[in-house]
Write an enzyme that holds these catalytic residues in place. Structure first.
Site, mmCIF file in Angstrom:
data_model
loop_
_atom_site.group_PDB
_atom_site.id
_atom_site.type_symbol
_atom_site.label_atom_id
_atom_site.label_comp_id
_atom_site.label_asym_id
_atom_site.label_seq_id
_atom_site.Cartn_x
_atom_site.Cartn_y
_atom_site.Cartn_z
ATOM 1 C CB ALA A 1 -0.929 0.001 1.220
ATOM 2 C CB THR B 1 -7.071 -9.664 14.224
ATOM 3 O OG1 THR B 1 -7.457 -10.712 15.121
ATOM 4 C CG2 THR B 1 -8.207 -8.660 14.094
ATOM 5 C CB CYS C 1 26.681 4.941 3.566
ATOM 6 S SG CYS C 1 28.121 5.769 4.203
#
Ligand code: PLP
Length: 405
Positions: free
Chosen positions: A219, A256, A344
Site C-alpha cells: 500500500a 486479525t 553506506c
C-alpha cells in the site's frame, strides 16, 4: 476526548536539522505521501469500526464489509478476482508468503526455486529462509540493461518449482518482460512469483496478461498506509500459509486483519488504478525534463538501465567522482530528499548489488543516486533538483578528489 496534546512529529526531526527550505521529496520509491482520500477513510474507520471482522455480530459484519470492499478495490488495481487477494503486513511479508508458501506447497515435485539476481531484499530474504530449510536456490543473472533473458527460463533445472521475478526494479525502475518469462515458465510447469510492489500504481497491471501465479503489492508505494499489502494468488495456484493459527483470509494468512490499514489500502489502490494512465504520462514528461536537464548540466552523467523499458518516475544515475553519500547529504541540507544507490556503512560505501549484477563498475556504482518522483512532483521541483544537483555535484567531486573509499 483526551486533554493531552496530540502527538506531533516535527519535534522528532534530528537535532539541528534545517526546517527550511521546504522539502522537495524525490524518494517516492521508498514511500509515498498518504492520499487524502485514504486518510479520510482510515480516520472514519478508526473512529467508527471497532469490532473484529471475524465476529459474527452486526458490528463485526460492518468491519467485514469494509475489508471485503477493500479486497475488491485491490483486486481491481491488478485485474484479479477479489477472492484471490490475501492481505499481508506489506510487500516483505507478501514476498515471503508467496515464495515460501508456493515452494512448500510444491515440495513433493522438487525442492528448488530460482530468483532473478536483481530482486528486492525481501525476495532474497525469503530465498534465504528456503535455503535454511534445505531448498536449493538458483540466481538468474541479468544483462547490462538489467533485464532477465527469457531464454534463461528454458535453462532452469527440471526440479525447479517456482521462479521469482519483479515487475519493476526499485532502484533502477527497469521493467522485466514478465509476461514472456511467465509464458515460458508455464510451459515448463514452473510457477511464477512476481514482486509488483514498485510497479503497482505506476504502470497499468493486468494479472492475467502477465500470467503470474503470485503477485505482490504494497500500500505505501501507491499512496496508502505503511504496513499493509497483499499477495494475489491465482485461483489454481498451490499455496501454503506462512502465518498460521486461525482461518483468517480463508485460511491463507492467520491474524486479525489490520482493518484501518486495509481500508486505506483499498481506497489508495482504487485511486491509483484510476489515475495510472494519466499520471504515467505526466511522470514520463517530468522524467524527460529531469534527464535532459541533468545531461545538459553534467554531460558525463550515466543513467542506469536507460536502455530497457523503465518506470516513468525513476531515474538512477551516477555522476562520476561524486560519491552517493556526499551528494545525498548536501541535497538533504538544501531540502531535497533522494536515495543513495549505494549503501553506506561506517564511512565505507558499498555498491548496490543490483548495479553490480548489471555490470556497473564499482567506482561508478558508489556514485549512484536514485531520484523517484510521484503524485506531488511538479515541473518547478524538477528544475530546482536539476540546478541543485549540478551545484552539489561540483562540491561532491571536489570532496572526492582526496578520498574515495
Ligand atoms: N519489493 C520491492 C520491489 C520494494 O521496493 C519493497 C520496498 O521497498 C518491498 C518489496 C518491501 O515492501 P514493504 O516495504 O511493504 O515491506
Amino acid at each position: 476526548m483526551s486533554t493531552e496534546p496530540a502527538e506531533r512529529f516535527d519535534e522528532h526531526s534530528p537535532q539541528g536539522a534545517p526546517k527550511e527550505p521546504a522539502l522537495i521529496y524525490f524518494d517516492h520509491n521508498a514511500s509515498t505521501p498518504l492520499r487524502p482520500e485514504a486518510f479520510e477513510a482510515m480516520e472514519a474507520c478508526l473512529a467508527e469500526l471497532h469490532a473484529n471482522p471475524s465476529s459474527l455480530h452486526r458490528e463485526g459484519q460492518r468491519a467485514r464489509a469494509a475489508v471485503e470492499r477493500a479486497r475488491a478495490q485491490v483486486a481491481g488495481l491488478v485485474h484479479a478476482r477479489p477472492e484471490e487477494v490475501v492481505f499481508t503486513s506489506g510487500g516483505t511479508e507478501g514476498d515471503h508468503a508467496a515464495l515460501i508458501g508456493a515452494a512448500w506447497a510444491l515440495e513433493s515435485r522438487g525442492r528448488r526455486v530460482a530468483i532473478s539476481a536483481v530482486e528486492h531484499h525481501a525476495v532474497h530474504g525469503a530465498a534465504e529462509v528456503l535455503a535454511r530449510l534445505g531448498f536449493a536456490v538458483d540466481h538468474v543473472p541479468v544483462g547490462v540493461d538489467g533485464l532477465v533473458d527469457p531464454a534463461a527460463i528454458d535453462r532452469l533445472r527440471p526440479e525447479t518449482t517456482v521462479f521469482s521475478v519483479m515487475l519493476a526494479n526499485n532502484e533502477t525502475g527497469v521493467l522485466q518482460p514478465v509476461a514472456e518469462l511467465a509464458r515460458r515458465a508455464a510451459a515448463r510447469g514452473i510457477r511464477v512469483h512476481c514482486d509488483a510492489v514498485q510497479a503497482a500504481g505506476k504502470v497499468p497491471i493486468d494479472r492475467d496478461l502477465l500470467g503470474t501465479d503470485y503477485l505482490v503489492v504494497s500500500a505505501h508505494k501507491l499512496g496508502g498506509p505503511k504496513g499493509v499489502g497483499a499477495v494475489v494468488v491465482r485461483g489454481d495456484a498451490p499455496f501454503e500459509p506462512l502465518l498460521r493459527g486461525s482461518a483468517h483470509e480463508h485460511g491463507r494468512r492467520g491474524g486479525t486483519e489490520n482493518l484501518s490499514g486495509i481500508v486505506g489500502f483499498g481506497v489508495a489502490a482504487e485511486r491509483a488504478g484510476r489515475e495510472v494512465e494519466h499520471e504515467g504520462a505526466r511522470l514520463l514528461a517530468l522524467r524527460a525534463r529531469l534527464e535532459s536537464g541533468i545531461r545538459a548540466a553534467l554531460p558525463d552523467v550515466v543513467i542506469h538501465g536507460e536502455r530497457g523499458p523503465r518506470l516513468p518516475n525513476t531515474v538512477n544515475l551516477s555522476i562520476p567522482g561524486a560519491r552517493s553519500d556526499h551528494l545525498l547529504m548536501s541535497l538533504d541540507a538544501r531540502g531535497i530528499a533522494v536515495s543513495a544507490g549505494a549503501a553506506c556503512a561506517s564511512g565505507a560505501v558499498e555498491p548496490s548489488p543490483v548495479l553490480t549484477a548489471m555490470g556497473v563498475p564499482r567506482e561508478l556504482a558508489i556514485c549512484a543516486l536514485r531520484l523517484s518522483m510521484g503524485r506531488t512532483t511538479t515541473p518547478a521541483e524538477v528544475d530546482t533538483v536539476v540546478a541543485t544537483l549540478a551545484e552539489c555535484a561540483r562540491t561532491a567531486r571536489a570532496a572526492a578528489t582526496g578520498v574515495i573509499r
